[in-house]
Design an enzyme around this catalytic site. Structure first.
Site, short mmCIF file in Angstrom:
data_model
loop_
_atom_site.label_atom_id
_atom_site.label_comp_id
_atom_site.label_asym_id
_atom_site.label_seq_id
_atom_site.Cartn_x
_atom_site.Cartn_y
_atom_site.Cartn_z
N ILE A 23 46.93 42.51 39.51
CA ILE A 23 46.27 43.82 39.34
C ILE A 23 46.43 44.67 40.61
CG2 ILE A 23 44.02 44.92 39.01
CD1 ILE A 23 43.25 42.44 37.27
N ASP A 65 46.48 41.47 52.13
CA ASP A 65 46.54 40.24 51.34
C ASP A 65 46.77 39.06 52.27
OD1 ASP A 65 47.26 39.99 47.97
OD2 ASP A 65 47.39 38.19 49.22
N SER A 74 34.34 41.57 37.01
CA SER A 74 34.90 40.83 35.86
C SER A 74 33.87 40.77 34.74
CB SER A 74 35.21 39.39 36.28
OG SER A 74 35.57 38.61 35.16
N TYR A 123 32.68 31.32 40.41
CA TYR A 123 33.37 32.58 40.08
C TYR A 123 32.43 33.54 39.34
CZ TYR A 123 36.77 35.93 38.32
OH TYR A 123 37.42 37.10 38.02
#
Ligand SMILES: NC(=O)c1ccc[n+]([C@@H]2O[C@H](COP(=O)([O-])OP(=O)(O)OC[C@H]3O[C@@H](n4cnc5c(N)ncnc54)[C@H](O)[C@@H]3O)[C@@H](O)[C@H]2O)c1
Length: 261
Positions: free
Chosen positions: A16, A35, A116, A156
Site C-alpha cells: 500500500i 522503511d 484496519s 495486530y
C-alpha cells in the site's frame, strides 16, 4: 490537489505504501519514503529506519525535511513477530514519530494513519484500548502487556484499535488542533500484499476468506492509495478525526451482523 506538496510516507517499500508513493508522484507531489527495507525503485528521498524503536524514530526525525505538508503512517506488521514488537511498530512508534513531527507539518497539514478493519473491536474493548493509549510509550509496554495478558494473536487487532482511538483523540489535541492539522484514519479490508499471507497464518484461512467473500474480492493497493491521498489533500479540509473504511463494504456487512439489522 497534491501539486507541489511534500508528503512523508512510511512503509514505502511494499504494498500500500509503495502505491501511495507512485500515485502521489504522478499527482505532482514530492515524497520522502521511510522503511526498514530498501524501496523497489530508487526514490529521490528515502530514509532507512525502524519506526518500532526510539532510536529509529529519532533517526527519522533528525533526517526529515524541516517543513512538509502531510504524513502517511502506512508501515505496519502482521503480529507474527510477537505482541511487544507489533505494538511498538504499529502504534507506539507511529505515535511517537507523529507527535515529534507535528510541529514541522505546515499549518493546515494532514496526518493519515493506515489502520484496519481488524481494529473494528475498539468500542467493545474500550477500557483495554484506553489503558494502552494512555501509556507514555515504548518503556511502558512490557508492564502493560504483562497486566493485560495479550496473546500474540491479538496484538495486530489491538494495535489497530489503539490507532483508531488515538486518531480520534489526537484530532482534539492542541498539538494538532491549534495549528489546523487534521488527523484521520483509513481502514482497509483484506488487500493482496505480502502481509496478507501472514494474516492467513495468524487469523486462519476461513476468517480471511469469509471477509473476502462478503465483498466479492480482496482489495489491491491501488484501491487504497487514492483514499489516503484524498485525506492528505485540501479537498478533505473539513474531515478530521474520522475513520474511512476502504474495504468494498466489509465494515457495513460486519455492522449488519454484529448489530443485527
Ligand atoms: N494488506 C492488508 O490486507 C491490510 C489490511 C488492513 C490494513 N493493512 C495495513 O496497511 C499497512 C500497509 O500494509 P501492506 O499491506 O502494504 O503490507 P506490506 O507488508 O506489503 O508493507 C508493509 C511495509 O512496512 C514496512 N515496515 C514494517 N515494519 C517496519 C518498521 N519497523 N519500520 C519501518 N518500516 C517497516 C515493511 O518493510 C513494508 O515495506 C499496514 O499498516 C497494514 O497493517 C493492510
Amino acid at each position: 490537489m497534491l501539486l507541489g506538496k511534500t508528503i512523508v510516507i512510511t512503509g514505502i517499500s511494499s504494498g500500500i505504501g509503495a502505491r501511495i508513493g507512485e500515485l502521489a508522484v504522478a499527482e505532482g507531489a514530492d515524497i520522502v519514503g521511510v522503511d526498514l527495507n530498501p524501496p523497489a525503485r530508487p526514490l529521490d528521498a528515502f530514509i532507512k529506519a525502524d519506526i518500532g524503536s526510539a532510536q529509529g524514530v529519532a533517526e527519522i526525525v533528525q533526517t526529515l525535511p524541516r517543513r512538509f505538508d502531510a504524513l502517511c503512517n502506512v508501515a505496519g506488521v502482521s503480529g507474527m513477530i510477537g505482541a511487544a514488537k507489533t505494538l511498538a511498530i504499529n502504534f507506539y512508534g507511529l505515535r511517537e514519530l507523529t507527535e515529534a513531527l507535528a510541529p514541522r507539518l505546515r499549518e493546515g497539514g494532514a496526518v493519515v494513519n493506515v489502520a484496519s478493519i481488524a481494529g473494528y473491536g475498539w468500542r467493545a474493548n474500550l477500557e483495554r484500548a484506553k489503558a494502552f493509549v494512555s501509556a507514555r510509550g515504548f518503556s511502558d509496554l512490557g508492564p502493560l502487556l504483562a497486566a493485560h495478558q495479550v496473546p500474540d494473536g491479538e496484538a495486530y487487532p489491538l494495535s489497530k484499535e489503539l490507532l483508531l482511538l488515538w486518531t480520534m483523540r489526537a484530532a482534539h489535541q492542541p498539538l494538532f488542533k491549534d495549528r489546523g492539522l487534521r488527523i484521520n484514519a483509513v481502514s482497509p479490508g483484506p488487500v493482496t500484499t505480502p502481509i496478507l499471507k501472514e494474516f492467513r497464518q495468524i487469523f486462519g484461512d476461513p476468517r480471511v476468506d469469509d471477509d473476502i467473500a462478503r465483498v466479492g474480492r480482496a482489495g489491491s493497493a491501488p484501491d487504497i492509495a487514492p483514499a489516503v491521498l484524498f485525506l492528505c489533500s485540501d479537498g478533505a479540509r473539513w474531515i478530521n478525526g474520522a475513520n474511512l473504511p476502504v474495504d468494498g463494504g466489509l465494515e457495513a456487512s460486519i455492522n449488519a451482523t454484529v448489530l443485527g439489522f
